[in-house]
Design an enzyme around this catalytic site. Structure first.
Site, PDB file in Angstrom:
ATOM      1  N   GLY A   1      44.606  46.108  46.457  1.00 56.22           N
ATOM      2  CA  GLY A   1      44.577  46.341  47.900  1.00 56.22           C
ATOM      3  C   GLY A   1      45.058  47.754  48.145  1.00 56.22           C
TER       4      GLY A   1
ATOM      5  N   SER B   1      44.168  46.792  39.864  1.00 56.09           N
ATOM      6  CA  SER B   1      43.996  47.884  40.815  1.00 56.09           C
ATOM      7  C   SER B   1      45.354  48.378  41.331  1.00 56.09           C
ATOM      8  CB  SER B   1      43.075  47.440  41.952  1.00 56.09           C
ATOM      9  OG  SER B   1      42.711  48.510  42.774  1.00 56.09           O
ATOM     10  N   ALA B   2      45.694  48.136  42.583  1.00 57.32           N
ATOM     11  CA  ALA B   2      46.985  48.566  43.114  1.00 57.32           C
ATOM     12  C   ALA B   2      48.140  47.946  42.334  1.00 57.32           C
ATOM     13  CB  ALA B   2      47.098  48.206  44.590  1.00 57.32           C
TER      14      ALA B   2
ATOM     15  N   HIS C   1      39.716  52.211  38.898  1.00 56.85           N
ATOM     16  CA  HIS C   1      38.403  52.432  39.530  1.00 56.85           C
ATOM     17  C   HIS C   1      37.898  53.847  39.276  1.00 56.85           C
ATOM     18  CE1 HIS C   1      38.886  48.748  42.014  1.00 56.85           C
ATOM     19  NE2 HIS C   1      40.119  49.156  42.205  1.00 56.85           N
TER      20      HIS C   1
ATOM     21  N   GLU D   1      35.965  50.941  36.002  1.00 54.42           N
ATOM     22  CA  GLU D   1      35.829  49.522  36.315  1.00 54.42           C
ATOM     23  C   GLU D   1      35.263  48.786  35.101  1.00 54.42           C
ATOM     24  OE1 GLU D   1      33.761  48.894  39.982  1.00 54.42           O
ATOM     25  OE2 GLU D   1      35.460  49.620  41.163  1.00 54.42           O
TER      26      GLU D   1
END
Length: 247
Positions: free
Chosen positions: A96, A129-130, A166, A202
């Protein structure tokens, strides 16, 4: 970050992205998740702080983890987040907005406790991700907009380098005139004493077991080191050297 390399209990699964094009939520890494948490972990503590709708996010993660054979509970569902971390069998921090995520981790006073549980007690930590960004030295190499202001950009510090999830390669045919991801990371390294940045495309992820780090997934990773040329690594590469010297 001194002393991290001596910690042998650390177990991390740091995933670039939670959804890969053409597949569902965590589908591309579900086997790695099962291998990582194994049979000893029955219940995973999920940290949904990076998204505004924590209940919906937790339900998405719970549905997926249930299919893999694990119970999953959101840290926001407890009245005492610190105690929840202290009792956690495994931790998963989802993606997020990285700034929102880190601010909430500090606001709920769980940064130090997560670090202790992972580095000293050997509790497995998965980030996506985050959630991968906040496992590193700092969130300076996130891709996100600073929609809130955390008290510090310093993150949990489970590894002595930074990650850019990413990661996108420069498209020579693109008419976009903004900075490329490569240019932004190079700008970061124009500042003094900045650690290495592992750029995870990714489909890639980093498995850390004690002082051993292995690149997993289906895509390559690119390593940025201040003042040196970048280096490409294939899936399966041993990246343990990153754990002994962040620069």
């Amino acid at each position: 970050m001194r002393g991290i390399a001596t910690e042998m209990k650390r177990r991390l699964l740091l995933v670039s992205n939670s959804t890969l094009h053409g597949s569902g939520y965590l589908d591309h890494c579900q086997q790695q998740i099962k291998d990582f948490f194994g049979k000893d972990v029955k219940r995973v503590l999920f940290v949904p702080y990076a998204l505004h709708d924590r209940d919906a996010y937790t339900n998405t993660a719970r549905t997926k983890f249930n299919t893999l054979g694990y119970e999953l509970h959101g840290i926001h569902e407890t009245s005492d987040p610190v105690e929840a971390v202290r009792k956690a069998e495994g931790i998963f921090i989802g993606g997020g907005n990285t700034f929102r995520l880190l601010k909430c981790l500090y606001d709920n006073k769980v940064v130090t406790e997560i670090r202790k549980r992972v580095l000293e007690d050997g509790v497995p930590y998965m980030g996506s991700s985050a959630g991968t960004n906040v496992s590193t030295v700092s969130i300076n190499t996130t891709n996100d907009m600073p929609i809130v202001y955390p008290p510090s950009f310093s993150a949990i510090g489970l590894v002595p380098f930074n990650i850019n999830p990413h990661y996108l390669d420069t498209d020579p045919s693109s008419r976009h005139m903004g900075e490329t991801r490569e240019q932004r990371i190079v700008q970061y390294h124009e500042e003094a004493d900045t650690p290495r940045v592992l750029a995870l495309r990714e489909g890639s992820m980093l498995l850390v077991e004690g002082n051993k780090a292995t690149l997993l997934g289906t895509t390559k990773a690119r390593l940025f080191t201040r003042g040196k040329p970048t280096v490409e690594y294939n899936a399966g590469s041993d990246l343990s050297f990153l754990l002994t010297d962040g620069h």
